[in-house]
Write a protein that holds these residues in place. Structure first.
Motif, mmCIF file in Angstrom:
data_model
loop_
_atom_site.group_PDB
_atom_site.id
_atom_site.type_symbol
_atom_site.label_atom_id
_atom_site.label_comp_id
_atom_site.label_asym_id
_atom_site.label_seq_id
_atom_site.Cartn_x
_atom_site.Cartn_y
_atom_site.Cartn_z
ATOM 1 N N GLY A 158 38.996 27.538 18.718
ATOM 2 C CA GLY A 158 37.715 27.134 18.160
ATOM 3 C C GLY A 158 37.189 28.118 17.132
ATOM 4 N N VAL A 159 37.288 29.408 17.424
ATOM 5 C CA VAL A 159 36.775 30.450 16.527
ATOM 6 C C VAL A 159 37.551 30.461 15.217
ATOM 7 C CG1 VAL A 159 36.726 32.952 16.224
ATOM 8 C CG2 VAL A 159 35.745 31.941 18.283
ATOM 9 N N PHE A 160 38.872 30.391 15.279
ATOM 10 C CA PHE A 160 39.673 30.419 14.059
ATOM 11 C C PHE A 160 39.477 29.144 13.238
ATOM 12 C CE2 PHE A 160 41.653 34.105 15.793
ATOM 13 C CZ PHE A 160 42.256 34.760 14.727
ATOM 14 N N ALA B 60 35.475 18.968 16.700
ATOM 15 C CA ALA B 60 36.789 19.160 17.311
ATOM 16 C C ALA B 60 36.895 20.519 17.994
ATOM 17 C CB ALA B 60 37.879 19.019 16.244
ATOM 18 N N ALA B 61 36.427 21.571 17.303
ATOM 19 C CA ALA B 61 36.500 22.911 17.879
ATOM 20 C C ALA B 61 35.615 23.037 19.105
ATOM 21 C CB ALA B 61 36.096 23.953 16.832
ATOM 22 N N GLY B 62 34.421 22.441 19.062
ATOM 23 C CA GLY B 62 33.517 22.510 20.202
ATOM 24 C C GLY B 62 34.061 21.778 21.416
ATOM 25 N N ILE B 63 34.617 20.595 21.200
ATOM 26 C CA ILE B 63 35.184 19.833 22.317
ATOM 27 C C ILE B 63 36.375 20.574 22.916
ATOM 28 C CG2 ILE B 63 36.424 17.721 22.916
ATOM 29 C CD1 ILE B 63 34.650 16.259 20.885
ATOM 30 N N PHE B 64 37.272 21.043 22.050
ATOM 31 C CA PHE B 64 38.455 21.741 22.537
ATOM 32 C C PHE B 64 38.069 23.005 23.304
ATOM 33 C CE2 PHE B 64 42.024 24.640 22.264
ATOM 34 C CZ PHE B 64 43.100 23.820 22.574
ATOM 35 N N THR B 65 37.155 23.784 22.724
ATOM 36 C CA THR B 65 36.747 25.028 23.368
ATOM 37 C C THR B 65 36.004 24.752 24.665
ATOM 38 O OG1 THR B 65 36.565 26.086 21.203
ATOM 39 C CG2 THR B 65 35.494 27.194 23.049
ATOM 40 N N GLY B 66 35.125 23.760 24.665
ATOM 41 C CA GLY B 66 34.394 23.413 25.880
ATOM 42 C C GLY B 66 35.313 22.963 27.001
ATOM 43 N N LEU B 67 36.301 22.136 26.653
ATOM 44 C CA LEU B 67 37.275 21.716 27.667
ATOM 45 C C LEU B 67 38.069 22.913 28.176
ATOM 46 C CD1 LEU B 67 38.607 18.385 26.091
ATOM 47 C CD2 LEU B 67 37.043 18.641 28.030
ATOM 48 N N GLY B 68 38.357 23.844 27.286
ATOM 49 C CA GLY B 68 39.064 25.043 27.709
ATOM 50 C C GLY B 68 38.231 25.909 28.639
ATOM 51 N N VAL B 69 36.923 26.027 28.341
ATOM 52 C CA VAL B 69 36.031 26.784 29.224
ATOM 53 C C VAL B 69 36.006 26.146 30.616
ATOM 54 C CG1 VAL B 69 33.627 27.423 29.631
ATOM 55 C CG2 VAL B 69 34.622 27.679 27.347
ATOM 56 N N ALA B 70 35.869 24.818 30.648
ATOM 57 C CA ALA B 70 35.884 24.120 31.935
ATOM 58 C C ALA B 70 37.242 24.286 32.624
ATOM 59 C CB ALA B 70 35.574 22.635 31.725
ATOM 60 N N GLY B 71 38.316 24.220 31.839
ATOM 61 C CA GLY B 71 39.647 24.409 32.410
ATOM 62 C C GLY B 71 39.820 25.793 32.999
ATOM 63 N N THR B 72 39.230 26.800 32.335
ATOM 64 C CA THR B 72 39.277 28.161 32.863
ATOM 65 C C THR B 72 38.599 28.235 34.226
ATOM 66 O OG1 THR B 72 39.277 29.089 30.632
ATOM 67 C CG2 THR B 72 38.590 30.554 32.426
ATOM 68 N N HIS B 73 37.454 27.569 34.345
ATOM 69 C CA HIS B 73 36.727 27.561 35.620
ATOM 70 C C HIS B 73 37.567 26.915 36.720
ATOM 71 C CE1 HIS B 73 33.380 26.999 38.464
ATOM 72 N NE2 HIS B 73 33.894 25.784 38.645
ATOM 73 N N TYR B 74 38.082 25.736 36.449
ATOM 74 C CA TYR B 74 38.778 25.006 37.508
ATOM 75 C C TYR B 74 40.171 25.577 37.786
ATOM 76 C CZ TYR B 74 34.885 21.800 37.482
ATOM 77 O OH TYR B 74 33.618 21.278 37.586
ATOM 78 N N LEU B 75 40.780 26.216 36.798
ATOM 79 C CA LEU B 75 42.027 26.923 37.068
ATOM 80 C C LEU B 75 41.753 28.146 37.940
ATOM 81 C CD1 LEU B 75 45.061 27.186 36.602
ATOM 82 C CD2 LEU B 75 44.568 28.447 34.500
ATOM 83 N N GLY B 76 40.628 28.827 37.673
ATOM 84 C CA GLY B 76 40.234 29.933 38.532
ATOM 85 C C GLY B 76 39.975 29.476 39.954
ATOM 86 N N MET B 77 39.399 28.296 40.111
ATOM 87 C CA MET B 77 39.173 27.753 41.453
ATOM 88 C C MET B 77 40.497 27.380 42.126
ATOM 89 S SD MET B 77 36.003 28.041 41.895
ATOM 90 C CE MET B 77 35.929 27.197 43.472
ATOM 91 N N ALA B 78 41.460 26.916 41.317
ATOM 92 C CA ALA B 78 42.775 26.587 41.872
ATOM 93 C C ALA B 78 43.500 27.818 42.383
ATOM 94 C CB ALA B 78 43.618 25.875 40.814
ATOM 95 N N ALA B 79 43.084 29.007 41.918
ATOM 96 C CA ALA B 79 43.698 30.246 42.385
ATOM 97 C C ALA B 79 43.269 30.615 43.801
ATOM 98 C CB ALA B 79 43.346 31.394 41.428
ATOM 99 N N ALA C 96 29.710 22.648 29.237
ATOM 100 C CA ALA C 96 30.637 23.569 28.572
ATOM 101 C C ALA C 96 30.867 23.159 27.117
ATOM 102 C CB ALA C 96 31.957 23.619 29.330
ATOM 103 N N VAL C 97 31.042 21.863 26.860
ATOM 104 C CA VAL C 97 31.295 21.378 25.499
ATOM 105 C C VAL C 97 30.075 21.617 24.612
ATOM 106 C CG1 VAL C 97 31.691 19.316 24.105
ATOM 107 C CG2 VAL C 97 33.026 19.688 26.188
ATOM 108 N N VAL C 98 28.889 21.289 25.105
ATOM 109 C CA VAL C 98 27.663 21.490 24.322
ATOM 110 C C VAL C 98 27.455 22.973 24.034
ATOM 111 C CG1 VAL C 98 25.154 21.274 24.347
ATOM 112 C CG2 VAL C 98 26.580 19.380 25.157
ATOM 113 N N ALA C 99 27.673 23.815 25.047
ATOM 114 C CA ALA C 99 27.487 25.256 24.860
ATOM 115 C C ALA C 99 28.457 25.802 23.829
ATOM 116 C CB ALA C 99 27.673 25.979 26.195
ATOM 117 N N ALA C 100 29.720 25.399 23.897
ATOM 118 C CA ALA C 100 30.718 25.888 22.953
ATOM 119 C C ALA C 100 30.408 25.429 21.535
ATOM 120 C CB ALA C 100 32.106 25.408 23.372
ATOM 121 N N THR C 101 30.026 24.171 21.382
ATOM 122 C CA THR C 101 29.699 23.645 20.049
ATOM 123 C C THR C 101 28.492 24.360 19.457
ATOM 124 O OG1 THR C 101 30.545 21.473 20.720
ATOM 125 C CG2 THR C 101 29.181 21.559 18.739
ATOM 126 N N ALA C 102 27.469 24.561 20.268
ATOM 127 C CA ALA C 102 26.265 25.246 19.786
ATOM 128 C C ALA C 102 26.571 26.685 19.378
ATOM 129 C CB ALA C 102 25.184 25.220 20.869
#
Length: 299
Positions: A98-100, A114-133, A154-160
């Protein structure tokens, strides 16, 4: 059997600490992004990479600081170190995309969305992958609507955050954006935790003894060694920001800094310099170079 979940084992300490960490990572990362966008002399890839790493570390550290207060009554909790490490890599990677994208393509609607959606989904994925640990004698399950709400946050926060970094260079705006982004990231985490339920398998296995945590270790003692590296990195990134004044200047200060640097060659104008070298100067306006024909004196 449904387990009793407690996400506030240390009271308000872990929510406040995780929020401050998210704000710190967001503030440092956004200033690095602003530095790369508004100073043409900066090394853009380096500043964008540092920004992605600090925001990603802030997200990951926020999650696992909050998880030190997580308990399931009557059973032990442990973590899969490989998934924990993978969640950190995922956080930095998706924020980096997203940053690049915004750093090189700008904040037009298509790129930002596109960057906000991708980054937001990644932030959420980080959370749920951490929970899967999580390793415990039970199965995790989630309420779908609440999970959807956490992903939306997560998507709104990343886009903003990306829009703010590309649109405003002033420190007050960046500070406000960092505080809001920290609140949104923490809110996303606790919204996702509110969606969580644990269905216990029973306590027949000897490795899961009621009242213990994986051989007598608490979640804090398990997670603390994992948190040291990212926290140290955030501190070092903070040092870089503190010693680079352009990262903390307000809107317009960058514009006032440039003329001071262009005036430096005029101070040493009496030194004889070949005209061919002056023509290639990056710090003096062309009009100044064209009007200077003073011959060397006494030589």
């Amino acid at each position: 059997m449904q387990g009793t979940v407690d996400g506030f084992g240390y009271g308000a300490v872990t929510p406040v600490a995780s929020y401050l960490t998210a704000c710190l990572g967001s503030a440092l990362g956004l200033r690095c992004v602003v530095r790369s966008l508004h100073d043409r002399r900066s090394w853009k890839p380096g500043w964008l990479a540092l920004g992605a790493a600090t925001i990603g570390c802030g997200i990951w550290t926020m999650h696992f600081i909050a998880m030190t207060g997580f308990r399931v009554q009557g059973i032990a909790i442990d973590y899969d170190g490989r998934l924990v490490a993978l969640s950190l890599v995922l956080a930095i990677a998706v924020v980096g995309v997203g940053v690049f994208a915004v750093g090189y393509r700008g904040a037009d609607r298509t790129t930002l969305a596109a960057a906000g959606i991708f980054t937001g989904l990644g932030v959420a994925g980080t959370h749920y992958l951490g929970m899967a640990a999580l390793k415990l004698n039970g199965a995790l399950h989630y309420a779908s609507l609440t999970v959807g709400l956490s992903v939306l946050i997560a998507v709104v926060a990343a886009t903003a955050a990306l829009w703010t970094a590309a649109s405003y260079r002033g420190f007050p705006a960046a500070l406000a954006a960092s505080l809001l982004l920290g609140a949104a990231l923490s809110g996303m985490h606790y919204t996702g935790m509110a969606a969580l339920g644990v269905r216990l398998h029973g306590t027949s296995h000897s490795s899961y003894v009621a009242g213990t945590y994986g051989g007598g270790d608490s979640p804090l003692s398990i997670l603390l060694p994992m948190l040291i590296g990212p926290v140290v990195f955030l501190v070092l990134a903070g040092v870089i920001v503190m010693f680079d004044p352009q990262l903390v200047l307000g809107d317009g200060d960058w514009g006032r800094t440039a003329p001071r640097r262009r005036a430096v060659p005029a101070v040493v104008a009496e030194r004889p310099v070949a005209p061919s070298r002056n023509d290639g100067s990056l710090f003096e306006p062309r009009s100044h170079r064209a009007g200077r024909h003073t011959p060397p004196r006494g030589r």
